[in-house]
Design an enzyme around this catalytic site. Structure first.
Site, mmCIF file in Angstrom:
data_model
loop_
_atom_site.group_PDB
_atom_site.id
_atom_site.type_symbol
_atom_site.label_atom_id
_atom_site.label_comp_id
_atom_site.label_asym_id
_atom_site.label_seq_id
_atom_site.Cartn_x
_atom_site.Cartn_y
_atom_site.Cartn_z
ATOM 1 N N TYR A 72 0.798 -1.223 0.000
ATOM 2 C CA TYR A 72 0.000 0.000 0.000
ATOM 3 C C TYR A 72 0.831 1.274 0.000
ATOM 4 O O TYR A 72 0.323 2.335 -0.364
ATOM 5 C CB TYR A 72 -0.944 0.004 1.207
ATOM 6 C CG TYR A 72 -2.017 -1.033 1.138
ATOM 7 C CD1 TYR A 72 -3.238 -0.777 0.529
ATOM 8 C CD2 TYR A 72 -1.813 -2.309 1.671
ATOM 9 C CE1 TYR A 72 -4.227 -1.746 0.455
ATOM 10 C CE2 TYR A 72 -2.786 -3.282 1.608
ATOM 11 C CZ TYR A 72 -4.002 -2.999 0.994
ATOM 12 O OH TYR A 72 -4.979 -3.961 0.923
ATOM 13 N N SER B 289 0.376 5.914 -3.566
ATOM 14 C CA SER B 289 0.377 6.964 -2.554
ATOM 15 C C SER B 289 1.084 6.506 -1.295
ATOM 16 O O SER B 289 1.555 5.371 -1.192
ATOM 17 C CB SER B 289 -1.053 7.364 -2.208
ATOM 18 O OG SER B 289 -1.701 6.297 -1.548
ATOM 19 N N SER C 82 -1.584 11.595 -0.421
ATOM 20 C CA SER C 82 -2.550 10.847 -1.213
ATOM 21 C C SER C 82 -3.687 11.798 -1.563
ATOM 22 O O SER C 82 -3.718 12.931 -1.109
ATOM 23 C CB SER C 82 -3.050 9.641 -0.428
ATOM 24 O OG SER C 82 -3.656 10.048 0.768
ATOM 25 N N ILE C 83 -4.600 11.328 -2.362
ATOM 26 C CA ILE C 83 -5.731 12.158 -2.771
ATOM 27 C C ILE C 83 -6.831 12.003 -1.723
ATOM 28 O O ILE C 83 -7.416 10.932 -1.571
ATOM 29 C CB ILE C 83 -6.226 11.768 -4.172
ATOM 30 C CG1 ILE C 83 -5.110 11.991 -5.190
ATOM 31 C CG2 ILE C 83 -7.460 12.586 -4.556
ATOM 32 C CD1 ILE C 83 -5.398 11.433 -6.569
ATOM 33 N N ILE C 84 -7.077 13.081 -0.987
ATOM 34 C CA ILE C 84 -8.047 13.058 0.107
ATOM 35 C C ILE C 84 -9.464 13.154 -0.441
ATOM 36 O O ILE C 84 -9.786 14.067 -1.200
ATOM 37 C CB ILE C 84 -7.791 14.231 1.076
ATOM 38 C CG1 ILE C 84 -6.398 14.125 1.693
ATOM 39 C CG2 ILE C 84 -8.839 14.262 2.167
ATOM 40 C CD1 ILE C 84 -6.222 12.963 2.609
ATOM 41 N N ASN D 235 -7.330 3.924 -3.827
ATOM 42 C CA ASN D 235 -8.011 2.841 -3.132
ATOM 43 C C ASN D 235 -9.187 3.416 -2.350
ATOM 44 O O ASN D 235 -8.995 4.165 -1.402
ATOM 45 C CB ASN D 235 -7.065 2.134 -2.162
ATOM 46 C CG ASN D 235 -7.725 0.970 -1.437
ATOM 47 O OD1 ASN D 235 -7.936 -0.091 -2.008
ATOM 48 N ND2 ASN D 235 -8.053 1.168 -0.163
ATOM 49 N N GLU D 236 -10.388 3.110 -2.801
ATOM 50 C CA GLU D 236 -11.603 3.547 -2.102
ATOM 51 C C GLU D 236 -11.591 5.047 -1.804
ATOM 52 O O GLU D 236 -11.951 5.479 -0.720
ATOM 53 C CB GLU D 236 -11.794 2.762 -0.806
ATOM 54 C CG GLU D 236 -11.940 1.271 -1.009
ATOM 55 C CD GLU D 236 -12.278 0.530 0.281
ATOM 56 O OE1 GLU D 236 -12.555 1.199 1.303
ATOM 57 O OE2 GLU D 236 -12.260 -0.713 0.274
ATOM 58 N N GLU E 209 -9.062 -6.689 -2.528
ATOM 59 C CA GLU E 209 -9.090 -7.136 -1.136
ATOM 60 C C GLU E 209 -10.330 -8.009 -1.001
ATOM 61 O O GLU E 209 -11.380 -7.683 -1.559
ATOM 62 C CB GLU E 209 -9.232 -5.975 -0.145
ATOM 63 C CG GLU E 209 -8.085 -5.003 -0.076
ATOM 64 C CD GLU E 209 -8.407 -3.797 0.808
ATOM 65 O OE1 GLU E 209 -7.570 -2.890 0.872
ATOM 66 O OE2 GLU E 209 -9.501 -3.770 1.407
ATOM 67 N N TYR F 99 -7.313 -10.367 2.205
ATOM 68 C CA TYR F 99 -6.981 -9.361 3.209
ATOM 69 C C TYR F 99 -6.915 -10.066 4.565
ATOM 70 O O TYR F 99 -7.920 -10.583 5.009
ATOM 71 C CB TYR F 99 -8.033 -8.252 3.224
ATOM 72 C CG TYR F 99 -7.637 -7.078 4.074
ATOM 73 C CD1 TYR F 99 -6.757 -6.134 3.582
ATOM 74 C CD2 TYR F 99 -8.113 -6.943 5.374
ATOM 75 C CE1 TYR F 99 -6.369 -5.059 4.370
ATOM 76 C CE2 TYR F 99 -7.728 -5.877 6.161
ATOM 77 C CZ TYR F 99 -6.862 -4.928 5.655
ATOM 78 O OH TYR F 99 -6.464 -3.866 6.429
#
Length: 532
Positions: free
Chosen positions: A88, A115, A120-122, A156-157, A257, A292
């Protein structure tokens, strides 16, 4: 030029056994044409590494830069029947050669997020900035040295509910720019996205990342799913529905996952979901998945627990090992496979889907540097980032049109030319525009001693880029709908006036508010991303 570490990594791979995995249509294939299925697992200590944070630190444990741990874990991964791990967050400056060689010798591939928690992209205040760009491309450049890398997740999500779908535009911009970088470098690696399952957005988000031109659409699609719990079935778990839904998807789909621990925690997992994932019905569409997770932590999902610095197989370790040994997915030979599907039409804006098909611009450090140099007013170096918000707020409340140059709105598809600059650059650029708008008044560049005048550098090398940026910003200030794709604001290309027309039906203009955006920026520029 390759770094010494990269050269050493390449040298160590002169005898690498694993051949690259490639994509054709909806399938992964080995170099010999055999279909590849992921028997994978999430492999990263501290599950927080996959999360978003406003913490300005970059503390996380890079699982591929700890040879002592890799020597302990890789044999266990091999024993589990693992052929793919997902990481990750890795440190692109670290040496990964020893861990990657151990994984290669064990027949294990890697897919990694781009990221890290503090960059990361918030989802609630998304940006795609120069800092993000440099981080993501550095990860690509580092891991591209190794033949057992499949590709990367650009997020991711990130959009995980019906109230933050705007963030997907920024993730897709990251995906687009990463793909362009990979193509330019000739790496031959894929870039995708990992999504959760939210009923209000599942259709639109899958369509959004698979729409448009190949240059900006996903190469593969990861699905994070936790629906098979205990004594379930293809119907009860929803697996049958996902097969039907993704049967015509354009790219490989797999579980990024999967798992469930509601039946007695980690030790209650019997991995019937693994057996189901590799049955003929599932493998006709899905390319396997990643359990996961490897490490046992507070969330109680692991199969290996560290005690006294030694990895201990949990009881469910043997259950997963047995499940992987029992499944034998039947694929197709690449020579016999010619089923390809078309990219989709981008979803229309709706009550919940708020991401425009027009994406944020590619971040340009040169453009940002040029604009900072050309500013006649600057924020002082000793000003804390937490205090930027007050200055942003004041200018945007009093000279709001100026702020369109640094803001972006993913719903309208309107982005200022400087929207991808970092917070300090944005503030200096904005201060310069404000100072100029007030005719260089003596009190227009002070802000209680937090700003000061400076000589504006009108570098000829920056002239074309700044002129193009000015045109983009003028259009953004008056646009009521998505602007057409702008010409490059780099040094070599000039803007064409025809590139700034409005192409979509009018949409109410709603720019990011100075308060909402910049309070987050102040807390940490680029902090937390799309979960990668």
């Amino acid at each position: 030029m390759l770094s010494k570490l990269s050269m050493l990594a390449l040298a160590s791979y002169a005898t690498a056994e694993l051949a690259p995995i490639h994509i054709k249509g909806q399938k992964f294939f080995y170099e010999n044409g055999t279909q590849f299925f992921m028997k994978g697992i999430a492999y990263q200590e501290e599950s927080s590494a996959k999360g978003q944070t406003n913490d300005d630190s970059d503390k996380y444990k890079d699982p591929l830069a700890q040879p002592d741990l890799c020597k302990k874990d890789v044999p266990l991964l091999k024993e589990l029947g693992i052929n793919t791990i997902r990481t990750y967050a890795i440190n692109p400056s670290a040496d990964h050669s020893e861990c990657m060689e151990l994984l290669d010798e064990a027949g294990i591939y890697v897919i990694s997020d781009l990221s890290q928690p503090a960059l990361s992209i918030i989802r609630d205040a998304p940006e795609w900035t120069v800092d993000h760009y440099k981080r993501y491309m550095a990860v690509v450049d580092e891991l591209a040295n190794y033949s057992n890398v499949i590709g990367f997740f650009a997020g991711n999500e990130v959009s995980d509910a019906n109230n933050n779908t705007e963030a997907s535009a920024y993730v897709k911009a990251a995906l687009r720019d990463t793909k362009a970088h990979i193509k330019e470098k000739g790496y031959g690696l894929g870039v995708g996205y990992a999504t959760n399952d939210h009923p209000d957005i599942r259709d639109d988000i899958a369509t959004y990342f698979n729409c448009g031109e190949d240059e900006e659409a996903t190469d593969f699609w990861g699905y994070n799913i936790y629906s098979w719990c205990g004594d379930s079935s293809m119907q009860e778990s929803g697996y049958a529905d996902w097969v039907d839904y993704y049967k015509d998807y354009n790219v490989p789909v797999f579980f990024a996952e999967y798992g469930c621990n509601t039946q007695g925690g980690a030790e209650g997992r019997d991995f019937e979901d693994t057996r189901a994932l590799f049955n003929d019905e599932m493998t006709s569409v899905f390319s396997g998945g990643l359990v996961y997770m490897y490490h046992q932590e507070d969330n109680d999902y692991g199969v290996v627990e560290y005690k006294n610095n030694k990895p201990q197989r949990m009881d469910n370790f043997y259950e997963l090992k047995k499940a992987h040994a029992e499944v034998d997915p039947k694929g197709v030979d690449e020579d016999d496979y010619d089923q390809e599907h078309e990219r989709e039409e981008c979803p229309e804006l709706s009550q919940f889907w708020r991401a425009n098909a027009r994406l944020p611009p590619t971040p340009s450090e040169e453009l940002c540097d040029c604009a900072v140099a050309a500013s006649g007013c600057q924020v002082k170096d000793n000003v804390d980032k937490e205090d930027y918000g007050d200055i942003f707020d004041f200018i945007c409340e009093n000279e709001g049109e100026l702020c369109t140059a640094i803001n972006g709105n993913a719903t309208t598809g309107i982005y200022g030319a400087y929207s991808a600059c970092d917070a300090k650059s944005k503030l200096t650029i904005l201060l310069g525009m404000y100072y100029e708008a007030l005719d260089n008044a003596s009190d227009a560049c002070d802000f209680d001693g937090q700003a000061s005048t400076k000589d504006a550098d009108d570098d000829d090398d920056c002239a074309d880029a700044l002129a193009s940026a000015s045109e983009i910003n003028a259009e953004a200030a008056t646009a009521t709908g998505a602007m057409s794709e702008p010409a490059s604001t780099g040094d070599s290309d000039e803007a064409d006036d025809e590139d700034f027309g409005i192409t979509n039906a009018p949409i109410a203009r709603v720019f990011n508010s100075a308060v909402g955006l910049y309070m987050v920026v102040a807390a940490g520029v680029g902090a937390g991303v799309v979960l990668l």
